[in-house]
Design a protein around this motif. Structure first.
Motif, mmCIF file in Angstrom:
data_model
loop_
_atom_site.group_PDB
_atom_site.id
_atom_site.type_symbol
_atom_site.label_atom_id
_atom_site.label_comp_id
_atom_site.label_asym_id
_atom_site.label_seq_id
_atom_site.Cartn_x
_atom_site.Cartn_y
_atom_site.Cartn_z
ATOM 1 N N THR A 111 0.854 -1.177 0.000
ATOM 2 C CA THR A 111 0.000 0.000 0.000
ATOM 3 C C THR A 111 0.894 1.233 0.000
ATOM 4 O O THR A 111 2.115 1.109 -0.001
ATOM 5 N N CYS A 112 0.296 2.382 0.008
ATOM 6 C CA CYS A 112 1.057 3.630 0.129
ATOM 7 C C CYS A 112 0.691 4.296 1.447
ATOM 8 O O CYS A 112 -0.441 4.154 1.932
ATOM 9 N N ILE A 113 1.662 5.001 1.996
ATOM 10 C CA ILE A 113 1.417 5.776 3.208
ATOM 11 C C ILE A 113 2.072 7.139 3.035
ATOM 12 O O ILE A 113 3.074 7.271 2.327
ATOM 13 N N PRO A 114 1.517 8.164 3.684
ATOM 14 C CA PRO A 114 2.172 9.470 3.640
ATOM 15 C C PRO A 114 3.493 9.407 4.420
ATOM 16 O O PRO A 114 3.568 8.768 5.473
ATOM 17 N N ALA A 115 4.523 10.058 3.922
ATOM 18 C CA ALA A 115 5.826 10.076 4.592
ATOM 19 C C ALA A 115 5.717 10.670 5.994
ATOM 20 O O ALA A 115 6.497 10.321 6.878
ATOM 21 N N THR A 116 4.753 11.545 6.200
ATOM 22 C CA THR A 116 4.568 12.186 7.496
ATOM 23 C C THR A 116 3.746 11.347 8.456
ATOM 24 O O THR A 116 3.507 11.745 9.594
ATOM 25 N N GLY A 117 3.291 10.176 8.001
ATOM 26 C CA GLY A 117 2.440 9.313 8.810
ATOM 27 C C GLY A 117 0.994 9.466 8.390
ATOM 28 O O GLY A 117 0.627 10.424 7.728
ATOM 29 N N GLY A 118 0.213 8.506 8.742
ATOM 30 C CA GLY A 118 -1.205 8.572 8.382
ATOM 31 C C GLY A 118 -1.706 7.243 7.867
ATOM 32 O O GLY A 118 -1.013 6.234 7.882
ATOM 33 N N ARG A 119 -2.913 7.267 7.384
ATOM 34 C CA ARG A 119 -3.601 6.049 6.947
ATOM 35 C C ARG A 119 -3.129 5.593 5.568
ATOM 36 O O ARG A 119 -2.792 6.415 4.717
ATOM 37 N N PRO A 120 -3.143 4.280 5.346
ATOM 38 C CA PRO A 120 -2.796 3.743 4.020
ATOM 39 C C PRO A 120 -3.788 4.226 2.964
ATOM 40 O O PRO A 120 -4.975 4.419 3.239
ATOM 41 N N TYR A 121 -3.276 4.422 1.757
ATOM 42 C CA TYR A 121 -4.110 4.843 0.636
ATOM 43 C C TYR A 121 -3.392 4.502 -0.668
ATOM 44 O O TYR A 121 -2.219 4.144 -0.677
ATOM 45 N N LEU A 122 -4.121 4.598 -1.759
ATOM 46 C CA LEU A 122 -3.534 4.448 -3.094
ATOM 47 C C LEU A 122 -3.763 5.757 -3.841
ATOM 48 O O LEU A 122 -4.906 6.178 -3.995
ATOM 49 N N PRO A 123 -2.678 6.420 -4.273
ATOM 50 C CA PRO A 123 -2.830 7.688 -5.001
ATOM 51 C C PRO A 123 -3.677 7.509 -6.264
ATOM 52 O O PRO A 123 -3.609 6.471 -6.936
ATOM 53 N N GLU A 124 -4.466 8.523 -6.577
ATOM 54 C CA GLU A 124 -5.356 8.463 -7.744
ATOM 55 C C GLU A 124 -4.586 8.192 -9.039
ATOM 56 O O GLU A 124 -5.043 7.430 -9.885
ATOM 57 N N GLU A 125 -3.414 8.811 -9.211
ATOM 58 C CA GLU A 125 -2.644 8.600 -10.438
ATOM 59 C C GLU A 125 -2.138 7.154 -10.545
ATOM 60 O O GLU A 125 -1.969 6.632 -11.641
ATOM 61 N N LEU A 126 -1.930 6.495 -9.418
ATOM 62 C CA LEU A 126 -1.552 5.080 -9.429
ATOM 63 C C LEU A 126 -2.768 4.222 -9.767
ATOM 64 O O LEU A 126 -2.687 3.333 -10.617
ATOM 65 N N LYS A 127 -3.893 4.500 -9.130
ATOM 66 C CA LYS A 127 -5.125 3.745 -9.392
ATOM 67 C C LYS A 127 -5.497 3.754 -10.872
ATOM 68 O O LYS A 127 -5.977 2.761 -11.407
ATOM 69 N N ALA A 128 -5.264 4.874 -11.525
ATOM 70 C CA ALA A 128 -5.610 5.009 -12.940
ATOM 71 C C ALA A 128 -4.848 4.012 -13.811
ATOM 72 O O ALA A 128 -5.313 3.675 -14.903
ATOM 73 N N ASN A 129 -3.723 3.497 -13.330
ATOM 74 C CA ASN A 129 -2.898 2.594 -14.132
ATOM 75 C C ASN A 129 -3.159 1.116 -13.879
ATOM 76 O O ASN A 129 -2.494 0.266 -14.472
ATOM 77 N N PHE A 130 -4.111 0.795 -13.014
ATOM 78 C CA PHE A 130 -4.466 -0.611 -12.854
ATOM 79 C C PHE A 130 -5.974 -0.824 -12.810
ATOM 80 O O PHE A 130 -6.475 -1.760 -12.198
ATOM 81 N N THR A 131 -6.680 0.021 -13.533
ATOM 82 C CA THR A 131 -8.153 -0.081 -13.568
ATOM 83 C C THR A 131 -8.634 -1.405 -14.148
ATOM 84 O O THR A 131 -9.726 -1.857 -13.812
ATOM 85 N N ASP A 132 -7.817 -2.041 -14.990
ATOM 86 C CA ASP A 132 -8.238 -3.316 -15.589
ATOM 87 C C ASP A 132 -7.721 -4.529 -14.815
ATOM 88 O O ASP A 132 -7.878 -5.663 -15.257
ATOM 89 N N ALA A 133 -7.110 -4.306 -13.652
ATOM 90 C CA ALA A 133 -6.572 -5.403 -12.855
ATOM 91 C C ALA A 133 -7.707 -6.248 -12.286
ATOM 92 O O ALA A 133 -8.764 -5.735 -11.904
ATOM 93 N N SER A 134 -7.467 -7.540 -12.192
ATOM 94 C CA SER A 134 -8.437 -8.451 -11.604
ATOM 95 C C SER A 134 -8.421 -8.315 -10.087
ATOM 96 O O SER A 134 -7.431 -7.901 -9.491
ATOM 97 N N VAL A 135 -9.515 -8.709 -9.463
ATOM 98 C CA VAL A 135 -9.606 -8.736 -8.008
ATOM 99 C C VAL A 135 -8.955 -10.039 -7.530
ATOM 100 O O VAL A 135 -9.156 -11.104 -8.130
ATOM 101 N N LEU A 136 -8.158 -9.952 -6.468
ATOM 102 C CA LEU A 136 -7.498 -11.130 -5.921
ATOM 103 C C LEU A 136 -8.552 -12.113 -5.406
ATOM 104 O O LEU A 136 -9.446 -11.738 -4.653
ATOM 105 N N GLU A 137 -8.435 -13.357 -5.824
ATOM 106 C CA GLU A 137 -9.318 -14.408 -5.337
ATOM 107 C C GLU A 137 -8.678 -15.042 -4.117
ATOM 108 O O GLU A 137 -7.547 -15.499 -4.179
ATOM 109 N N ILE A 138 -9.408 -15.035 -3.018
ATOM 110 C CA ILE A 138 -8.896 -15.629 -1.792
ATOM 111 C C ILE A 138 -9.419 -17.049 -1.694
ATOM 112 O O ILE A 138 -10.615 -17.287 -1.828
ATOM 113 N N LYS A 139 -8.495 -17.955 -1.443
ATOM 114 C CA LYS A 139 -8.867 -19.379 -1.356
ATOM 115 C C LYS A 139 -8.897 -19.850 0.076
ATOM 116 O O LYS A 139 -8.253 -19.407 0.926
#
Length: 139
Positions: A111-139
């Motif tokens: 995941t991503c975190i702010p260098a100053t601390g804080g909650r995990p997140y995924l930057p919008e510009e990163l999300k835009a590059n995996f919009t066609d990614a499959s969802v992980l199937e948990i077994k």
């Protein structure tokens, strides 16, 4: 999209048994994963860190199936999956293959975190590059 890079097992990564030490399998997977993240997902670790965004691992699991030996030529694959619960996580399925046979397989979660601390997140510009990614199937 599955991504692949080719490597050769370095002599200094071989243990007294003549096989690659287990700690180097995730090392090669990291090299491939970082190249994938930069080349395919467009996330430059250095630039993003300078901008206050750190991409970090939260967990991984690895299965060792066969051993690599000195000078073995092998491929490392990487594919990204989104989180089934919708959490701000990326899951990377990776394999090490020699002559088409799986030597090791792994799942890395980050995941991503702010260098100053804080909650995990995924930057919008990163999300835009995996919009066609499959969802992980948990077994």
């Amino acid at each position: 999209m599955e991504y692949s890079k080719n490597y050769t097992a370095a002599g200094e990564h071989i243990d007294v048994q003549g096989i690659m030490d287990g700690l180097y399998y995730p090392f090669y997977m990291e090299e491939c994963r970082h190249a994938y993240i930069k080349e395919v997902l467009g996330f430059d670790f250095v630039q993003q860190a300078e901008n206050g965004v750190f991409m970090v691992l939260s967990e991984y699991s690895i299965k060792f199936i066969r051993s690599l030996k000195k000078d073995d030529n092998f491929d490392v694959t990487c594919a990204v999956f989104t989180d089934p619960s919708g959490l701000p996580k990326l899951h990377f399925k990776q394999s090490i293959l020699k002559n088409g046979k799986i030597m090791a397989s792994a799942l890395f979660t980050g995941t991503c975190i702010p260098a100053t601390g804080g909650r995990p997140y995924l930057p919008e510009e990163l999300k835009a590059n995996f919009t066609d990614a499959s969802v992980l199937e948990i077994k």
